[in-house]
Motif scaffolding. Structure first.
Motif, short mmCIF file in Angstrom:
data_model
loop_
_atom_site.label_atom_id
_atom_site.label_comp_id
_atom_site.label_asym_id
_atom_site.label_seq_id
_atom_site.Cartn_x
_atom_site.Cartn_y
_atom_site.Cartn_z
N CYS B 266 1.03 -1.42 0.11
CA CYS B 266 0.49 0.25 -0.28
C CYS B 266 0.94 1.12 -0.36
O CYS B 266 0.58 2.45 -1.00
N VAL B 270 1.20 4.16 -2.64
CA VAL B 270 1.56 6.30 -2.47
C VAL B 270 2.00 6.65 -2.51
O VAL B 270 2.10 7.50 -2.74
N ASN B 274 2.71 9.85 -4.91
CA ASN B 274 2.77 11.26 -4.41
C ASN B 274 4.23 12.02 -4.29
O ASN B 274 4.42 12.67 -5.05
N LEU B 306 -4.01 -0.39 -3.35
CA LEU B 306 -3.55 1.15 -2.39
C LEU B 306 -4.80 1.43 -1.83
O LEU B 306 -4.20 2.27 -0.66
N LEU B 336 -1.59 10.62 0.70
CA LEU B 336 -1.51 10.94 -0.60
C LEU B 336 -1.48 12.47 -0.08
O LEU B 336 -2.49 12.94 0.59
#
Lengths: 319, 642
Positions: B266, B270, B274, B306, B336
């Motif tokens: 995950c 992310v 980013n 995600l 995020l």
């Protein structure tokens, strides 16, 4: 009420392949063998022509046959040390062709020289008048040296040379084309790959009418259903008009049947020393007869008694 | 105390001052230069490659590099320590957030789409409304929130509002401080409208969105201005999860080992997002706080990873995910880095193995709006096929591997600057023409380049129909390296990174299998519908593997069916386009949701003939040559024994 007409009409036909050449055809054989030619499924004579009778080639090794099971050693005896004498005895046992397998050329199984192998082939040619199947040792690099030499040494004899595979076909195709031999196209138990190998051979200029398909054989109890259905599918396609699968089949019956543990040391109750040798014969014969139903055109076999039994069955089915 | 050293990073031309002994990776982070690092500095992932052009370093193992690379100064940034003033360069093939990608070279279909949205009414999922509210008086004594709601209702025609406590707490001060001239950020929440944020003054000109295509192999983000739908920039990179498995099955297995492993995957995605967001923000000189919306499309597994949802059940019969139609979430909840109040909308999936990328493709290509039957072929690591029209829509998926995205191929790269996207051979030994993305010196091949190359290798007989290289046909180009044959496409002196660009036998095998899986899926899906390719009016090809696809070459290698050329159309990265369209219009978003609900999934894993069709398709163009009459005529007669 009238019985409906259930006769199938097929558009396609299995290719006829002739192996061997007599003196007037530029060779030295006293007989030739034609296989294939069927216009319907095996033995369904009421539907169309079953084509040529299935032929039997007897398997002879250039060396190393001491690894064969006892029952086979007992049947052939001392001739197994001399390919020429073995071939002669095989001819007497009713062989239509001799399948000479150059096992000893394999780097791990004696690594016999190309020259020695050529001499073996010449000896066999001199000993018998039957057409020859010449089978390489299976090691790609060695076969790419061995098969050209065998092909050149037998030029004019119209042999059947094995084998072109998906990975390695250029060399053997080129020599068979140059020396006018027939070609075995081998594939690993997959009807698609069988067709792919045929396409590849055609792409490099080999006439597909001169190819015999070897879609890999499995013995009774060891993948028989699998190879049966592959042959059946290919044959349906051939009769349906697919020229790329219209090649006759060669089946490696003896080798596969005699690998089965039931053929060598039957693990069943009631098997005695006396009847044990019969098991291998039965296993080989049963495997062969099954494959005939799936369209086998050329059987490679080992035991004289099994050959006799299968011959009788062919006679009965084609009578 | 160690002396400070100056490190200059190329090509960004950023300079930073760090104490001696600092790792180059730490220096890069300080300088704001992105160096791809996956293992977080353990020296195991081998991703953080940099070239030390000048100056002395210490440490740094050489196990990841060839002798020539070591000579040139290749090191791992996480291991090499600064001992001197340095000049450090990131190698072109390792620059993470790549050059702007779309520019003029977008797939024509998508370029056309962009014009289309200009004329449509934009009703973005998140919008900003400037309000000049009447201050409260004894006569007009509405409370602050009700006052805001009343003003908003008049401006945007909505009446049902929701608001979080945080915003409510700030509202009284913000409103009074700015004399009741405020900008409300509102989000589409179905029948409700969420008041996400209230700012003083007029900030409506800053309302941005990130549209993301989260692929198994490739992650691409667009920065979109929600006022007019204009795309301000696009960047992409390989999904860093690749280190945990090339395909979704291996990722699911990894994530299912423990909650910590799921968390790792995950976080990996992310952080990829980013990185791309950061890059877009920096390039466009905007603030991350002005981004208050992220829309994401991707396969079901990627969406699960995600969001940190357990994906284990997707892999097990009956292949059920945690959720197909994900509700809007606070983007900050998964980390995020956009406006902390900003929302993440994941587009809906159809089933465990057909994700929102496919739904987005069906929508973008307007397949469900026409009576014409169209087939959409989404060329990705998981190849997805959809067939349908306004009356029916079915889809299937097949694991193809990442070959067409340039991954797991020796000379492969994403469709980014320096990627050969077109190539044509004059003969076995001569490249006649090629083009690269950004017109740069070639660095590698992207998917469309591979398709061209393989088609011409086939036409010239350099490979046979099984894809095997034929050394004697092109003796000057085919050679043996590391135990396998390879074909030299461009020698080092002509390339942008000073390395030979080759296609190896292994690459060819990967491409053969990838196209075989995608073609087999097409065949079986059509057969399930009792249709043939002749019943399909148009075949659309989507994917993030290049900007232009020579569809004729894609037919030659047997990736696409051999239909009239006029029936074939390349539509580009429709997953990304769908994510953008959803952001721009809540009507579009609802249409996509409805489309996901009415699309029927056909599971090929229960289809006994799949393996047979796959082997049959693992041949150029196909074992059943009768299905490829045009191609068969074209490549007949090559490679004959002379």
């Amino acid at each position: 009420m009238a019985i409906p007409d259930v006769v199938e009409k097929w558009a396609g036909k299995v290719n006829t392949v002739v192996i061997g050449a007599k003196a007037d055809q530029g060779g030295t054989r006293t007989s030739t063998v034609a296989i294939g030619g069927a216009t319907t499924l095996p033995f369904l004579t009421f539907e169309g022509s079953p084509g040529h009778r299935p032929a039997i080639a007897v398997e002879v090794w250039d060396s190393g046959a001491s690894v064969w099971p006892e029952a086979l050693q007992a049947a052939w005896g001392d001739v197994m040390n001399s390919p020429a004498a073995w071939a002669k005895k095989a001819a007497q046992a009713g062989a239509d062709l001799i399948c000479l397998r150059l096992v000893g050329a394999h780097p791990d199984l004696g690594d016999r020289s190309v020259e020695a192998c050529v001499q073996t082939v010449k000896d066999v040619l001199a000993a018998v008048g039957l057409p020859l199947i010449l089978w390489g040792c299976g090691a790609e690099e060695k076969d790419n040296k061995l098969l050209p030499a065998l092909s050149a040494a037998t030029k004019g004899e119209n042999c059947l040379i094995a084998a072109a595979t998906e990975r390695n076909y250029r060399t053997v195709v080129a020599v068979c084309l140059a020396d006018k031999h027939k070609l075995v196209a081998e594939s690993p138990c997959d009807v698609n790959i069988a067709k792919q190998v045929n396409i590849l051979c055609g792409d490099v200029g080999f006439p597909l009418e001169d190819v015999v398909m070897f879609p890999t054989t499995g013995a009774l109890g060891y993948g028989m259903e699998y190879v049966y259905s592959i042959q059946e599918r290919a044959r349906f396609a051939a009769l349906g008009g697919d020229k790329l699968l219209a090649q006759p089949f060669i089946c490696d019956v003896g080798y596969e049947a005699w690998r089965a543990k039931e053929a060598k040391a039957p693990p069943f109750e009631g098997v005695t020393d006396e009847n044990r040798p019969r098991w291998g014969v039965m296993w080989e014969a049963a495997t062969a007869v099954d494959l005939l139903q799936a369209g086998a055109d050329l059987l490679i076999m080992r035991h004289p008694d099994a050959i006799r039994a299968v011959r009788a069955r062919i006679d009965a089915l084609t009578a | 105390m160690a002396q400070n050293r100056i490190v200059q990073f190329l090509p960004d031309d950023k300079t930073v001052d760090v104490p001696g002994g600092t790792t180059i990776l730490a220096a890069a982070n300080k300088a704001g230069v992105f160096v791809n690092s996956l293992c977080g500095g353990d020296g195991v992932c081998g991703r953080c490659v940099v070239i030390v052009r000048r100056g002395r370093i210490s440490g740094g193992s050489t196990s990841f590099f060839t002798h020539a690379e070591v000579q040139e100064g290749y090191v791992l940034a996480c291991e090499a320590r600064v001992e001197d003033d340095l000049v450090v360069e990131t190698p072109p093939e390792h620059r993470v957030a790549a050059e702007l990608e779309f520019a003029e070279t977008e797939a024509p279909f998508l370029a056309g789409l962009r014009k289309l949205t200009r004329y449509r009414k934009i009703t973005p999922l998140v919008r900003k409304t400037y309000l000049e509210l009447p201050p409260p008086t004894l006569a007009d004594n509405l409370a602050d929130l009700e006052r805001l709601a009343q003003g908003l209702a008049g401006a945007i025609g909505k009446t049902q509002f929701q608001m979080g406590l945080k915003v409510m707490r700030r509202l009284p001060d913000v409103a009074r401080k700015h004399d009741w001239k405020v900008t409300a950020t509102t989000a589409y929440r179905g029948p409700l409208t969420e008041i996400m944020d209230v700012e003083g003054g007029n900030t409506t000109r800053r309302n941005l969105c990130i549209a993301a295509d989260v692929g198994t192999t490739t992650v691409v983000c667009q920065l979109v201005d929600l006022r007019d739908g204009q795309v301000l920039g696009q960047v992409g990179k390989y999904n860093s999860q690749i280190a945990y498995g090339a395909d979704v099955i291996r990722r699911i297995m990894y994530a299912s080992r423990s909650p910590a492993d799921l968390h790792t995957l995950c976080e990996t995605t992310v952080s990829d997002l980013n990185e791309l967001i950061h890059e877009l923000v920096a390039r466009n000189h905007v603030g991350a706080a002005d981004i208050s919306l992220v829309t994401a499309a991707g396969n079901t597994t990627m969406m699960h990873l995600l969001l940190g949802l357990p994906p284990a059940n997707i892999r097990k019969e009956p292949y059920i995910g945690a959720v197909n139609d994900m509700p809007a979430l606070r983007a900050a909840e998964i980390g995020l880095q956009i406006n902390p109040r900003g929302l993440l909308y994941c587009l809906p999936s159809v089933a465990g193995f057909v994700g929102s990328d496919t739904v987005a493709g069906i929508f973008t290509a307007a397949m469900a709006r026409s009576h014409k039957v169209r087939m959409l072929i989404d060329v990705g690591t998981n190849g997805e096929i959809a067939v349908g029209n306004k009356d029916f829509m079915v889809c299937a998926s097949a694991s193809a591997g990442p070959a067409f995205e340039g991954a797991e191929c020796s000379g492969g790269m994403r469709a980014t600057k320096g990627a050969i996207d077109h190539i044509s051979l004059q003969g076995p030994d001569a490249v006649v023409s090629h083009s690269t993305i950004g017109s740069a010196a070639p660095v590698g091949l992207c998917g469309t380049g591979y398709i061209d190359l393989v088609a011409d290798l086939l036409r010239t007989g350099v490979i046979d129909k099984t894809g095997r290289l034929q050394k004697h046909v092109a003796p000057s180009r085919v050679r043996e390296a590391s135990g396998e044959l390879e074909y030299l496409v461009f020698p080092a002196r002509q390339t942008g990174n000073g390395k030979d660009i080759t296609i190896t036998q292994g690459d060819l095998n990967n491409i053969l299998r990838a196209k075989g899986a995608i073609y087999a899926a097409q065949t079986i899906l059509l057969r399930t519908l009792n249709m043939t390719v002749d019943d399909v009016d148009e075949v659309l090809v989507a994917g993030a593997f290049g900007n232009f696809l020579n569809v004729r070459n894609a037919v030659t290698i047997g990736l696409l069916p051999d239909v009239e050329p006029a029936k074939l159309r390349f539509v580009g990265n429709t997953a990304l386009a769908g994510a953008r369209l959803a952001a721009l219009s809540h009507t579009f978003y609802e249409e996509i949701r409805a489309l996901a609900r009415r699309t029927t999934y056909i599971d090929l894993s229960t289809e006994p003939s799949f393996m047979d069709e796959f082997v049959s398709a693992c041949f150029f163009p196909h074992t059943d040559l009768a299905r490829f009459p045009r191609v068969t005529a074209e490549i007949a007669g090559h490679g004959a024994v002379r």
